[in-house]
Write a protein that holds these residues in place. Structure first.
Motif, short mmCIF file in Angstrom:
data_model
loop_
_atom_site.label_atom_id
_atom_site.label_comp_id
_atom_site.label_asym_id
_atom_site.label_seq_id
_atom_site.Cartn_x
_atom_site.Cartn_y
_atom_site.Cartn_z
N LEU A 161 0.83 -1.21 0.00
CA LEU A 161 0.00 0.00 0.00
C LEU A 161 0.86 1.25 0.00
O LEU A 161 0.58 2.22 -0.72
N LEU A 162 1.92 1.25 0.78
CA LEU A 162 2.80 2.41 0.83
C LEU A 162 3.59 2.57 -0.47
O LEU A 162 3.91 3.69 -0.86
N ALA A 163 3.90 1.44 -1.13
CA ALA A 163 4.61 1.53 -2.39
C ALA A 163 3.73 2.09 -3.49
O ALA A 163 4.16 2.89 -4.31
N ARG A 164 2.49 1.66 -3.52
CA ARG A 164 1.58 2.11 -4.55
C ARG A 164 1.13 3.55 -4.32
O ARG A 164 1.05 4.35 -5.27
N ALA A 165 0.83 3.89 -3.09
CA ALA A 165 0.37 5.25 -2.77
C ALA A 165 1.03 5.69 -1.47
O ALA A 165 0.48 5.45 -0.38
N PRO A 166 2.22 6.30 -1.54
CA PRO A 166 2.97 6.64 -0.32
C PRO A 166 2.18 7.44 0.69
O PRO A 166 2.38 7.29 1.89
N ARG A 167 1.29 8.33 0.23
CA ARG A 167 0.50 9.13 1.17
C ARG A 167 -0.89 8.56 1.40
O ARG A 167 -1.32 8.37 2.52
N GLY A 168 -1.58 8.28 0.32
CA GLY A 168 -2.94 7.78 0.45
C GLY A 168 -3.03 6.41 1.08
O GLY A 168 -4.07 6.05 1.66
N GLY A 169 -1.96 5.62 0.99
CA GLY A 169 -2.00 4.28 1.54
C GLY A 169 -1.70 4.21 3.02
O GLY A 169 -1.84 3.14 3.64
N ARG A 170 -1.28 5.32 3.63
CA ARG A 170 -0.89 5.29 5.04
C ARG A 170 -2.03 4.89 5.97
O ARG A 170 -1.82 4.08 6.88
#
Length: 258
Positions: A161-170
């Motif tokens: 999740l962090l790799a795909r969306a560093p901010r939105g995946g947090r």
């Protein structure tokens, strides 16, 4: 421009490899020391194990007990494997990539479970007294299997999740991380593990996840291990960089003389 972008990605991959390698080494040392202490005491309780076990046995209202059982059941079986498969789907960009990376994540979890089972068999630490169990359990106690499985699967999904969306995946990564922690704590609350068993599972999982990240960043080609966070967006490039980029579709108008 392409050279600048490539060099930036290489530098970030090297930094990631260094951090992951250091984390893997530190967690491995901590896990080995804990394992030696457990075996040196012949499976006897360690710092706070007995107190936490006694407290848990005396504080089990029906609602809390039902919730703990529900959480602990998600720490094994189909759920962890579904989560790691989802991690592969998240980081993949095409159907082929998603299938291959889902299989890779499944293999990563399977190898971790195999190694954890080997350690558990070698240490052969007894579980707490059966009279204090509030759920079914089998096998030896150290390190906790539910804890290891949920931590590795949750860690892989959080990293994806962090790799795909560093901010939105947090936020989602935080939720997954909390679930992994709760699974481990539920094993202590239900009386089937000592807290040091759970701690051992967390250290083992951290080491394994760090080694996985290190291998991806250090040995695999960028096409397999690069993440969206390492790729600068076209609209984030400077005017000079866009002008030097032969593949840029934007035409930079010449600046008017002063």
């Amino acid at each position: 421009m392409g050279g600048r972008r490539y060099r930036g990605a290489v530098v970030k991959r090297a930094d990631t490899a260094d951090l992951a390698g250091s984390t893997a080494l530190g967690s491995l040392v901590a896990f080995v020391l804990l394992t030696l202490v457990v075996t040196g005491r012949n499976g006897a309780t360690l710092f706070g194990d007995g107190a936490l076990n006694t407290w848990s046995a005396g504080h089990r209202p029906p609602v809390a007990l039902a919730l703990a059982r529900a959480v602990t059941y998600t720490g094994t079986g189909v759920v962890p494997y579904a989560l790691v498969a989802l991690a592969g789907v998240v980081v993949g960009r095409t159907a082929r990539e998603r299938i291959l990376r889902a299989l890779g994540c499944l293999g990563c979890l399977a190898v971790a479970q195999t190694l954890r089972y080997a350690v558990m068999t070698l240490v052969a630490r007894p579980r707490p007294a059966v009279a204090e169990w509030a759920t079914h359990a089998s096998g030896w106690s150290f390190p906790s299997g539910h804890t290891t499985t949920s931590a590795v699967s949750g860690g892989l999904l959080a990293l994806a999740l962090l790799a795909r969306a560093p901010r939105g995946g947090r936020p989602l990564a935080l939720v997954v991380g909390c679930w992994s922690v709760l699974v481990g704590l539920s094993r202590v609350y239900l009386g089937v593990h000592w807290f040091s068993d759970v701690l051992g599972g967390w250290l083992f999982s951290l080491c394994w996840l760090s080694l996985t990240v290190y291998a991806l960043a250090r040995f695999l080609p960028p096409s397999w291990s690069s993440i969206s966070a390492l790729r600068p967006r076209p609209d984030a490039l400077t005017t000079e960089e866009r002008r030097d980029d032969p593949h840029s579709r934007r035409e930079i108008p010449p600046q008017s003389p002063p």
